[in-house]
Write a protein that holds these residues in place. Structure first.
Motif, PDB file in Angstrom:
ATOM      1  N   VAL A   8      -1.579   2.005   4.370  1.00  0.00           N
ATOM      2  CA  VAL A   8      -0.987   1.793   3.057  1.00  0.00           C
ATOM      3  C   VAL A   8      -1.504   2.889   2.132  1.00  0.00           C
ATOM      4  CG1 VAL A   8      -0.780   0.185   1.123  1.00  0.00           C
ATOM      5  CG2 VAL A   8      -1.030  -0.695   3.426  1.00  0.00           C
ATOM      6  N   GLN A  12       1.251   2.380  -2.889  1.00  0.00           N
ATOM      7  CA  GLN A  12       1.823   1.144  -2.343  1.00  0.00           C
ATOM      8  C   GLN A  12       0.929  -0.051  -2.642  1.00  0.00           C
ATOM      9  OE1 GLN A  12       2.116   2.657   1.670  1.00  0.00           O
ATOM     10  NE2 GLN A  12       4.359   2.659   1.589  1.00  0.00           N
ATOM     11  N   LEU A  13      -0.383   0.146  -2.527  1.00  0.00           N
ATOM     12  CA  LEU A  13      -1.337  -0.919  -2.836  1.00  0.00           C
ATOM     13  C   LEU A  13      -1.242  -1.310  -4.303  1.00  0.00           C
ATOM     14  CD1 LEU A  13      -3.615  -2.622  -1.566  1.00  0.00           C
ATOM     15  CD2 LEU A  13      -5.197  -0.793  -2.218  1.00  0.00           C
ATOM     16  N   ALA A  16       1.928  -3.333  -4.895  1.00  0.00           N
ATOM     17  CA  ALA A  16       1.808  -4.708  -4.392  1.00  0.00           C
ATOM     18  C   ALA A  16       0.977  -5.563  -5.350  1.00  0.00           C
ATOM     19  CB  ALA A  16       1.180  -4.707  -3.003  1.00  0.00           C
ATOM     20  N   TYR A  17      -0.162  -5.044  -5.780  1.00  0.00           N
ATOM     21  CA  TYR A  17      -0.988  -5.789  -6.729  1.00  0.00           C
ATOM     22  C   TYR A  17      -0.308  -5.885  -8.084  1.00  0.00           C
ATOM     23  CZ  TYR A  17      -4.994  -6.584  -3.745  1.00  0.00           C
ATOM     24  OH  TYR A  17      -5.820  -7.046  -2.756  1.00  0.00           O
ATOM     25  N   ALA A  19       2.813  -6.418  -8.462  1.00  0.00           N
ATOM     26  CA  ALA A  19       3.705  -7.581  -8.349  1.00  0.00           C
ATOM     27  C   ALA A  19       2.933  -8.871  -8.595  1.00  0.00           C
ATOM     28  CB  ALA A  19       4.380  -7.608  -6.981  1.00  0.00           C
ATOM     29  N   LEU A  26       8.176  -7.373  -8.240  1.00  0.00           N
ATOM     30  CA  LEU A  26       7.836  -6.021  -7.826  1.00  0.00           C
ATOM     31  C   LEU A  26       8.605  -5.029  -8.684  1.00  0.00           C
ATOM     32  CD1 LEU A  26       6.421  -4.147  -5.732  1.00  0.00           C
ATOM     33  CD2 LEU A  26       8.503  -4.368  -4.341  1.00  0.00           C
ATOM     34  N   VAL A  54       9.143 -11.003  -5.306  1.00  0.00           N
ATOM     35  CA  VAL A  54       8.549 -11.019  -3.968  1.00  0.00           C
ATOM     36  C   VAL A  54       7.684 -12.249  -3.735  1.00  0.00           C
ATOM     37  CG1 VAL A  54       8.659  -8.519  -3.663  1.00  0.00           C
ATOM     38  CG2 VAL A  54       6.624  -9.543  -4.720  1.00  0.00           C
TER      39      VAL A  54
END
Length: 188
Positions: A8, A12-13, A16-17, A19, A26, A54
């Motif tokens: 990742v 991208q990390l 995700a966090y 979101a 997201l 998400v």
């Protein structure tokens, strides 16, 4: 998921966090908000773009609560704490992959901390990744290397954003609190 063989990028990390911070929605990552000419005229701008839901708001809230325990006195990232704010986040510590992709170094790591604040209604997410840290002052973990860096960055971002404190602010640090960066000189 957490573990080895999960590739990742920090962006991208962060998404995700983000979101989780954004109640389960997201957003498309953006690195530039606007381009401004020398005279102050906005040449081009990019607003937030929703990708989609998400997870439910309830799940996002519960996950923020779980992540806040990581930054508690009993958690692995107590050094990520920021005075006046409840922080939510997660440490990461992994052995580095060998160049041939067939195993891992035993003495080289990548450590990280990803966090958000305030935990209840985050204003921002910050990812800190240190590739192959070298120090003898502390053990090489996300909670000892990445978390204190997050705390310093997040404190400044909260100040810049003029965020009102969500927690009481103690006037002095607890006895024995060891901040890896406290003894480090500021660099220009």
């Amino acid at each position: 998921s957490y573990g080895y063989s999960v590739a990742v990028t920090p962006l991208q990390l962060c998404a995700a966090y983000g979101a989780v911070a954004n109640g389960g929605v997201l957003m498309k990552p953006r690195l530039v908000q606007e381009v401004v000419a020398n005279d102050g005229t906005v040449v081009e701008s990019w607003g937030p773009q929703e990708v989609g839901r998400v997870m439910s708001e309830k799940s996002a809230r519960q996950l923020r609560e779980a992540l806040a325990t990581v930054v508690s006195e009993k958690g692995t990232a107590k050094r990520a704490a920021v005075a006046g704010f409840r922080v939510a986040g997660k440490t990461g510590t992994a052995d580095k992959l060998l160049p041939d992709g067939r195993g891992y170094y035993k003495d080289r790591n990548v450590v990280s901390f990803v966090g958000m604040l305030p935990a209840e209604d985050p204003a921002f997410v910050c990812v800190v990744v240190i590739d192959d840290p070298r120090t003898e002052k502390v053990k090489l973990y996300g909670g000892t290397i990445g978390a204190p860096i997050f705390a310093r960055v997040a404190s400044r971002v909260a100040s810049y954003l003029n965020l009102p404190p969500t927690e009481p602010v103690e006037s002095t640090a607890p006895d024995g609190e060891d901040n890896l960066l406290a003894s480090q000189p500021e660099t220009p």
